[in-house]
Design a protein around this motif. Sequence first.
Motif, short mmCIF file in Angstrom:
data_model
loop_
_atom_site.label_atom_id
_atom_site.label_comp_id
_atom_site.label_asym_id
_atom_site.label_seq_id
_atom_site.Cartn_x
_atom_site.Cartn_y
_atom_site.Cartn_z
N LEU A 108 49.89 32.46 -7.95
CA LEU A 108 49.02 33.45 -7.32
C LEU A 108 48.53 34.47 -8.33
O LEU A 108 47.40 34.93 -8.28
N SER A 109 49.43 34.85 -9.25
CA SER A 109 49.06 35.73 -10.35
C SER A 109 49.96 35.44 -11.55
O SER A 109 51.11 35.06 -11.39
N GLY A 110 49.38 35.60 -12.75
CA GLY A 110 50.08 35.25 -13.99
C GLY A 110 50.94 36.36 -14.52
O GLY A 110 51.11 37.36 -13.86
N PRO A 111 51.48 36.09 -15.68
CA PRO A 111 50.97 35.25 -16.75
C PRO A 111 51.23 33.74 -16.60
O PRO A 111 50.68 32.96 -17.37
N ALA A 112 52.03 33.29 -15.66
CA ALA A 112 52.23 31.85 -15.48
C ALA A 112 50.89 31.19 -15.18
O ALA A 112 50.04 31.76 -14.49
N ARG A 113 50.73 29.98 -15.72
CA ARG A 113 49.49 29.22 -15.48
C ARG A 113 49.76 27.94 -14.70
O ARG A 113 48.85 27.42 -14.06
N ALA A 114 50.98 27.46 -14.76
CA ALA A 114 51.33 26.21 -14.08
C ALA A 114 52.17 26.52 -12.84
O ALA A 114 52.92 27.50 -12.82
N PRO A 115 52.06 25.68 -11.81
CA PRO A 115 52.84 25.91 -10.59
C PRO A 115 54.32 25.65 -10.81
O PRO A 115 54.73 25.09 -11.83
#
Length: 131
Positions: A108-115
């Motif tokens: 929903l919000s980063g910094p993560a880019r992968a699920p």
Amino acid sequence: MTIQPDRRDVLVGAGAAIGTVVLAGCAAEKTEPAATPAPPEVLARTAEVPVGSALVVDGIVLTQPRPGEFTGFSAVCSHAGCTVSKVDGAQVICPCHGSTFGLDGAVLSGPARAPLTPAPITVRGDSIVAG
């Protein structure tokens, strides 16, 4: 001068050799009883996972987006490997860098880019089990 073994010595030697082979064969066929598989680990009861929210337990995020629909995800954040540990309504939050994930594991919000990575779970009666 050559010493010839008599018939009795030959028979005793042959009998001892055959006995050794038979005993070795019996020992090789000795098997341990089959181990009973351990029952699957119960992660939670279905009633413990709020509808429209999630529960983090034993490294797995259990979600129930709609009544009776359960999914599982690894609690390891895809950004830096921290363990997501906080749930706020329909958001699963990583305490390390603030990434948020939805009940479908999507970012929903980063910094993560992968699920979040799916984790296999099974609902058995009122229990949710790993696998």
